[in-house]
Design a protein around this motif. Structure first.
Motif, PDB file in Angstrom:
ATOM      1  N   ASN A 266       0.847  -1.194   0.000  1.00  0.00           N
ATOM      2  CA  ASN A 266       0.000   0.000   0.000  1.00  0.00           C
ATOM      3  C   ASN A 266       0.884   1.247   0.000  1.00  0.00           C
ATOM      4  O   ASN A 266       1.672   1.462   0.924  1.00  0.00           O
ATOM      5  CB  ASN A 266      -0.914  -0.016   1.236  1.00  0.00           C
ATOM      6  N   LYS A 267       0.741   2.042  -1.038  1.00  0.00           N
ATOM      7  CA  LYS A 267       1.588   3.242  -1.175  1.00  0.00           C
ATOM      8  C   LYS A 267       1.356   4.235  -0.046  1.00  0.00           C
ATOM      9  O   LYS A 267       2.220   5.068   0.240  1.00  0.00           O
ATOM     10  CB  LYS A 267       1.334   3.903  -2.527  1.00  0.00           C
ATOM     11  N   LYS A 268       0.185   4.165   0.586  1.00  0.00           N
ATOM     12  CA  LYS A 268      -0.125   5.101   1.668  1.00  0.00           C
ATOM     13  C   LYS A 268       0.481   4.657   3.003  1.00  0.00           C
ATOM     14  O   LYS A 268       0.440   5.403   3.971  1.00  0.00           O
ATOM     15  CB  LYS A 268      -1.644   5.242   1.812  1.00  0.00           C
ATOM     16  N   LYS A 269       1.003   3.423   3.024  1.00  0.00           N
ATOM     17  CA  LYS A 269       1.571   2.901   4.267  1.00  0.00           C
ATOM     18  C   LYS A 269       3.091   2.886   4.201  1.00  0.00           C
ATOM     19  O   LYS A 269       3.690   2.932   3.118  1.00  0.00           O
ATOM     20  CB  LYS A 269       1.042   1.492   4.528  1.00  0.00           C
ATOM     21  N   THR A 270       3.708   2.812   5.370  1.00  0.00           N
ATOM     22  CA  THR A 270       5.164   2.793   5.438  1.00  0.00           C
ATOM     23  C   THR A 270       5.692   1.421   5.018  1.00  0.00           C
ATOM     24  O   THR A 270       4.940   0.448   4.944  1.00  0.00           O
ATOM     25  CB  THR A 270       5.647   3.092   6.862  1.00  0.00           C
ATOM     26  N   ALA A 271       7.000   1.365   4.769  1.00  0.00           N
ATOM     27  CA  ALA A 271       7.615   0.089   4.410  1.00  0.00           C
ATOM     28  C   ALA A 271       7.444  -0.923   5.536  1.00  0.00           C
ATOM     29  O   ALA A 271       7.235  -2.123   5.291  1.00  0.00           O
ATOM     30  CB  ALA A 271       9.096   0.298   4.103  1.00  0.00           C
ATOM     31  N   GLU A 272       7.513  -0.446   6.772  1.00  0.00           N
ATOM     32  CA  GLU A 272       7.354  -1.323   7.923  1.00  0.00           C
ATOM     33  C   GLU A 272       5.935  -1.902   7.984  1.00  0.00           C
ATOM     34  O   GLU A 272       5.737  -3.078   8.304  1.00  0.00           O
ATOM     35  CB  GLU A 272       7.663  -0.572   9.224  1.00  0.00           C
ATOM     36  N   GLN A 273       4.937  -1.070   7.662  1.00  0.00           N
ATOM     37  CA  GLN A 273       3.552  -1.534   7.686  1.00  0.00           C
ATOM     38  C   GLN A 273       3.294  -2.559   6.580  1.00  0.00           C
ATOM     39  O   GLN A 273       2.582  -3.535   6.778  1.00  0.00           O
ATOM     40  CB  GLN A 273       2.597  -0.352   7.554  1.00  0.00           C
ATOM     41  N   ASN A 274       3.870  -2.322   5.410  1.00  0.00           N
ATOM     42  CA  ASN A 274       3.720  -3.280   4.315  1.00  0.00           C
ATOM     43  C   ASN A 274       4.421  -4.592   4.634  1.00  0.00           C
ATOM     44  O   ASN A 274       3.943  -5.670   4.279  1.00  0.00           O
ATOM     45  CB  ASN A 274       4.264  -2.688   3.013  1.00  0.00           C
ATOM     46  N   GLN A 275       5.572  -4.481   5.296  1.00  0.00           N
ATOM     47  CA  GLN A 275       6.280  -5.696   5.701  1.00  0.00           C
ATOM     48  C   GLN A 275       5.459  -6.471   6.722  1.00  0.00           C
ATOM     49  O   GLN A 275       5.435  -7.710   6.709  1.00  0.00           O
ATOM     50  CB  GLN A 275       7.652  -5.346   6.274  1.00  0.00           C
ATOM     51  N   ALA A 276       4.761  -5.750   7.590  1.00  0.00           N
ATOM     52  CA  ALA A 276       3.922  -6.399   8.600  1.00  0.00           C
ATOM     53  C   ALA A 276       2.804  -7.205   7.932  1.00  0.00           C
ATOM     54  O   ALA A 276       2.431  -8.284   8.412  1.00  0.00           O
ATOM     55  CB  ALA A 276       3.333  -5.356   9.544  1.00  0.00           C
ATOM     56  N   ALA A 277       2.264  -6.708   6.820  1.00  0.00           N
ATOM     57  CA  ALA A 277       1.219  -7.443   6.097  1.00  0.00           C
ATOM     58  C   ALA A 277       1.770  -8.756   5.555  1.00  0.00           C
ATOM     59  O   ALA A 277       1.093  -9.791   5.587  1.00  0.00           O
ATOM     60  CB  ALA A 277       0.671  -6.588   4.958  1.00  0.00           C
ATOM     61  N   LEU A 278       3.013  -8.720   5.062  1.00  0.00           N
ATOM     62  CA  LEU A 278       3.655  -9.933   4.576  1.00  0.00           C
ATOM     63  C   LEU A 278       3.918 -10.896   5.721  1.00  0.00           C
ATOM     64  O   LEU A 278       3.730 -12.112   5.598  1.00  0.00           O
ATOM     65  CB  LEU A 278       4.954  -9.585   3.857  1.00  0.00           C
ATOM     66  N   HIS A 279       4.311 -10.356   6.855  1.00  0.00           N
ATOM     67  CA  HIS A 279       4.554 -11.192   8.032  1.00  0.00           C
ATOM     68  C   HIS A 279       3.264 -11.843   8.520  1.00  0.00           C
ATOM     69  O   HIS A 279       3.290 -12.966   9.026  1.00  0.00           O
ATOM     70  CB  HIS A 279       5.187 -10.352   9.141  1.00  0.00           C
ATOM     71  N   ASP A 280       2.134 -11.152   8.359  1.00  0.00           N
ATOM     72  CA  ASP A 280       0.847 -11.747   8.738  1.00  0.00           C
ATOM     73  C   ASP A 280       0.563 -12.993   7.903  1.00  0.00           C
ATOM     74  O   ASP A 280       0.031 -13.984   8.410  1.00  0.00           O
ATOM     75  CB  ASP A 280      -0.287 -10.734   8.565  1.00  0.00           C
ATOM     76  N   ALA A 281       0.900 -12.929   6.604  1.00  0.00           N
ATOM     77  CA  ALA A 281       0.711 -14.092   5.736  1.00  0.00           C
ATOM     78  C   ALA A 281       1.616 -15.236   6.175  1.00  0.00           C
ATOM     79  O   ALA A 281       1.227 -16.407   6.147  1.00  0.00           O
ATOM     80  CB  ALA A 281       1.001 -13.713   4.284  1.00  0.00           C
ATOM     81  N   ILE A 282       2.829 -14.901   6.598  1.00  0.00           N
ATOM     82  CA  ILE A 282       3.756 -15.916   7.095  1.00  0.00           C
ATOM     83  C   ILE A 282       3.207 -16.557   8.366  1.00  0.00           C
ATOM     84  O   ILE A 282       3.249 -17.782   8.534  1.00  0.00           O
ATOM     85  CB  ILE A 282       5.147 -15.288   7.360  1.00  0.00           C
ATOM     86  N   LEU A 283       2.653 -15.735   9.260  1.00  0.00           N
ATOM     87  CA  LEU A 283       2.073 -16.256  10.500  1.00  0.00           C
ATOM     88  C   LEU A 283       0.925 -17.203  10.204  1.00  0.00           C
ATOM     89  O   LEU A 283       0.768 -18.236  10.864  1.00  0.00           O
ATOM     90  CB  LEU A 283       1.586 -15.094  11.371  1.00  0.00           C
ATOM     91  N   GLU A 284       0.109 -16.857   9.217  1.00  0.00           N
ATOM     92  CA  GLU A 284      -1.029 -17.705   8.860  1.00  0.00           C
ATOM     93  C   GLU A 284      -0.571 -19.016   8.242  1.00  0.00           C
ATOM     94  O   GLU A 284      -1.179 -20.073   8.457  1.00  0.00           O
ATOM     95  CB  GLU A 284      -1.948 -16.958   7.882  1.00  0.00           C
TER      96      GLU A 284
END
Length: 378
Positions: A266-284
C-alpha cells in the motif's frame, strides 16, 4: 528476617516492572529486570524464593506465560495419549518435555534468555509444535528480505486449498490425494506461467459440525511468489479460475472452498507496515499443524487424536519449490538448539543459569534453585 527479604524481593522486582513501558511484543510489561538486584536476590534467597507464593516464571517475566499455557496443554494431550496403550510411550515423552527451563540473564537489559530445555519432539506435542512454528517463521523472516532483493518486482499471493472433510480414518489417503493434486496443479502451464516459487504448509482442523466429530478438515496454506505481470491482462488468475484448476488437478466432482488473496503493498503505508502485512501471511502459513484445542475439543477419550497420529505418521507437512526451494526445513530437521533459540539473534549472557520447573498442581513454571548453575560449577 525472611519476611523482610521477601518484601525486598517483591518491591525490587515488581517496582521495577511497574516502571517499565508496555511492550508491544508481549502485550504487557517488558521482561527487563534490574540485573544486579535480580542476580543478588536469586543467589542469596534460593530456599525462600522456592517456597514463596510469587516465584512463578510468568510473574517475573509476564510474556513467558506462553510457557505455562503450552506446557499445560501438553499435560492434557499426554493424558489423552495415556488412554491407549499404543500411545503410552508418546505420553511418557510428552510428560518429560520441557519439565524444566534454564535461563541466562542479559547483563544490559536484565531480560531472561532461554538457554537449556529438553523437547520430546512428538509431532502433536503443543510445546514442540509451538517452538517449531516459531523457528519456521524465523527462517522465513530471515530469508524474506533476500528474496525480495532478488525479485524486487515480484508479488506474493496467499492461497488456501481445501477438500470435503473426510472421516479421520481416511485422512492419510486424503492427504496423499491432495499432495498428488498439488503436484498436478503446479505442473500446469497456467501455474508455471505466473508462479516462480511457493511455500506450502498442511493444516488439520476439527469440524464443529454435528455428526462430524470424528472427521477432519485438511487444507493447504500456500504462499506463492508470482511474476510482476501477474496482475496485468490475461496473466491474472481469478478466484473462480483457481477453483477450476484445483478441481481439475484433484479430479473432483464438487466445488471445494478455495481462497486467494494478494499481499498488496500500500503506497499510503510505510515500508514497515507493508512488511507487517507480509509477516501476517507468514504467520497464517506457519502456525500449528493441529491446534491443541482441536485435539481436546470433544470428550472422546482421545480417539480423534489417536487416529490422527496413526494417519499422519511420517508424513511431511511442509514443502517449498521453484526459486524458494530450500528455504524451509522439514519438521524433524529442526534441532533442539534451534527450538531453544527460535531466532537468529544472539543475546549474550554469562554462564549463570536460573532454573524453573513445571508445577502440575499450579500448571505454571516455578523458580527451582535445584536447576541453577553458577559460573564456578558451569
Amino acid at each position: 528476617m525472611l519476611y523482610m527479604v521477601l518484601n525486598l524481593f517483591l518491591e525490587v522486582i515488581f517496582g521495577i516492572m511497574d516502571r517499565q513501558k508496555k511492550s508491544s511484543y508481549s502485550g504487557g510489561y517488558s521482561t527487563s529486570i534490574h540485573y544486579l538486584s535480580f542476580m543478588s536476590l536469586l543467589y542469596h534467597c534460593d530456599d525462600l524464593l522456592y517456597n514463596a507464593e510469587d516465584t512463578f516464571l510468568s510473574d517475573l517475566a509476564p510474556h513467558e506465560i506462553t510457557w505455562d499455557q503450552h506446557r499445560s496443554s501438553a499435560e492434557d494431550i499426554a493424558v489423552l495419549y495415556n488412554k491407549d496403550i499404543e500411545f503410552e510411550k508418546l505420553a511418557d515423552r510428552i510428560n518429560g518435555c520441557s519439565g524444566y527451563l534454564k535461563f541466562g540473564v542479559n547483563p544490559e537489559g536484565g531480560a531472561l534468555v532461554l538457554k537449556e530445555v529438553w523437547f520430546c519432539r512428538v509431532r502433536h506435542c503443543p510445546v514442540c509444535q509451538w517452538r517449531r512454528s516459531l523457528r519456521m517463521r524465523a527462517l522465513m523472516y530471515k530469508n524474506i528480505e533476500s528474496v525480495m532483493n532478488s525479485y524486487p518486482s515480484h508479488r506474493w499471493i496467499f492461497l488456501t486449498l481445501t477438500v470435503k472433510n473426510p472421516h479421520v480414518t481416511d485422512l492419510r489417503s486424503t492427504l496423499k490425494e491432495m499432495n498428488a493434486g498439488w503436484q498436478r496443479l503446479r505442473q500446469t502451464k497456467r501455474f508455471e506461467s505466473v508462479v516462480d516459487g511457493f511455500l506450502k504448509a498442511t493444516e488439520l482442523t476439527r469440524p464443529r459440525y454435528k455428526g462430524q466429530e470424528m472427521h477432519a478438515h485438511p487444507h493447504f496454506h500456500v504462499m506463492l511468489l508470482v511474476k510482476s505481470t501477474y496482475f496485468k491482462g490475461t496473466s491474472y488468475i481469478k478466484q473462480s479460475e483457481w477453483t477450476e484448476m484445483w478441481i481439475k488437478a484433484m479430479r473432483l466432482d464438487y466445488y471445494p472452498q478455495v481462497d486467494v488473496r494478494a499481499v498488496k503493498p500500500n503506497k499510503k503505508k510505510t515500508a514497515e507496515q507493508n512488511q507487517a502485512a507480509l509477516h501476517d501471511a507468514i504467520l497464517e502459513t506457519f502456525k500449528y499443524s493441529v491446534k491443541p484445542a482441536d485435539m481436546l475439543l470433544y470428550d472422546d477419550q482421545g480417539a480423534w487424536l489417536h487416529e490422527v497420529t496413526r494417519q499422519t505418521h511420517r508424513m511431511r507437512f511442509y514443502s517449498d519449490g521453484g526459486v524458494l526451494k530450500g528455504i524451509l526445513k522439514n519438521e524433524d530437521e529442526i534441532s533442539n538448539e534451534e527450538m531453544i533459540s527460535t531466532t537468529e539473534e544472539v543475546v549474550e549472557t554469562d554462564e549463570t543459569r536460573f532454573g524453573f520447573s513445571y508445577l502440575p498442581s499450579q500448571r505454571r513454571y516455578v523458580y527451582n534453585p535445584k536447576f541453577n548453575v553458577y559460573p564456578e560449577t558451569a
